[in-house]
Design a protein around this motif. Structure first.
Motif, PDB file in Angstrom:
ATOM      1  N   ASN A 188       9.724   0.707  -9.506  1.00  0.00           N
ATOM      2  CA  ASN A 188       9.898   1.857  -8.679  1.00  0.00           C
ATOM      3  C   ASN A 188       9.495   1.957  -7.388  1.00  0.00           C
ATOM      4  O   ASN A 188       8.430   1.394  -7.039  1.00  0.00           O
ATOM      5  N   ARG A 189      10.032   2.806  -6.627  1.00  0.00           N
ATOM      6  CA  ARG A 189       9.847   2.903  -5.412  1.00  0.00           C
ATOM      7  C   ARG A 189       8.485   3.873  -5.493  1.00  0.00           C
ATOM      8  O   ARG A 189       8.355   4.825  -5.857  1.00  0.00           O
ATOM      9  N   SER A 190       7.662   3.313  -4.464  1.00  0.00           N
ATOM     10  CA  SER A 190       6.277   4.129  -4.394  1.00  0.00           C
ATOM     11  C   SER A 190       6.323   5.457  -3.419  1.00  0.00           C
ATOM     12  O   SER A 190       7.368   5.580  -2.761  1.00  0.00           O
ATOM     13  N   THR A 191       5.199   6.230  -3.707  1.00  0.00           N
ATOM     14  CA  THR A 191       5.096   7.492  -2.966  1.00  0.00           C
ATOM     15  C   THR A 191       4.853   7.312  -1.537  1.00  0.00           C
ATOM     16  O   THR A 191       5.573   7.781  -0.708  1.00  0.00           O
TER      17      THR A 191
ATOM     18  N   ALA B  89      12.802  -0.528  -3.696  1.00  0.00           N
ATOM     19  CA  ALA B  89      12.663  -0.876  -5.108  1.00  0.00           C
ATOM     20  C   ALA B  89      12.829  -1.906  -5.813  1.00  0.00           C
ATOM     21  O   ALA B  89      12.362  -2.470  -6.718  1.00  0.00           O
ATOM     22  N   ARG B  90      14.213  -2.613  -5.099  1.00  0.00           N
ATOM     23  CA  ARG B  90      14.706  -3.714  -5.698  1.00  0.00           C
ATOM     24  C   ARG B  90      14.187  -4.846  -4.779  1.00  0.00           C
ATOM     25  O   ARG B  90      13.993  -5.890  -5.333  1.00  0.00           O
TER      26      ARG B  90
END
Length: 124
Positions: free
Chosen positions: A2-5, A54-55
């Motif tokens: 997942n994409r982080s904050t 995210a990828r």
């Protein structure tokens, strides 16, 4: 993954830098080329960080490199100090404050995003 904050914050501050550049252009700060590259550099980087980080973790390095590139350019060119010192000329002051604050925060969030993406998980 997942994409982080931190990656989302990095993109937000890149877009804040774009807003600062646009405010400077609209308020008539002299010295901008007809098609300034800064908004494109920061904006495209922000889009890439939001859509691909995210990828592809390596995209996060762009989220550090782009704001550092713009900040170094601003430091070498040097006229932003005068705009930051002249609060009475609100448009150039606000645009410069948004740009410089945005790229500094974007670089810091970018470092945090890279650190988060590449940290090793301790095996117990």
């Amino acid at each position: 993954m997942n994409r982080s904050t931190a990656a989302v914050a990095n993109a937000f501050f890149l877009f804040l830098g774009v807003a600062g550049l646009i405010v400077q252009i609209v308020s008539g700060v002299p010295g901008f080329p007809d098609v300034p590259p800064g908004p494109f550099i920061l904006g495209v980087t922000g889009i890439l960080v939001l859509t691909l980080s995210a990828r592809f973790r390596w995209i996060l390095f762009l989220g550090v490199a782009a704001p550092v590139f713009i900040l170094v350019g601003a430091l070498l060119e040097g006229s932003f100090w005068g705009r930051l010192a002249d609060v009475g000329d609100f448009g150039p002051f606000a645009g410069t404050a948004l740009l410089i604050g945005g790229v500094i925060a974007a670089a810091a969030c970018g470092v945090a995003a890279v650190s988060h993406a590449y940290r090793r998980v301790a095996v117990r």
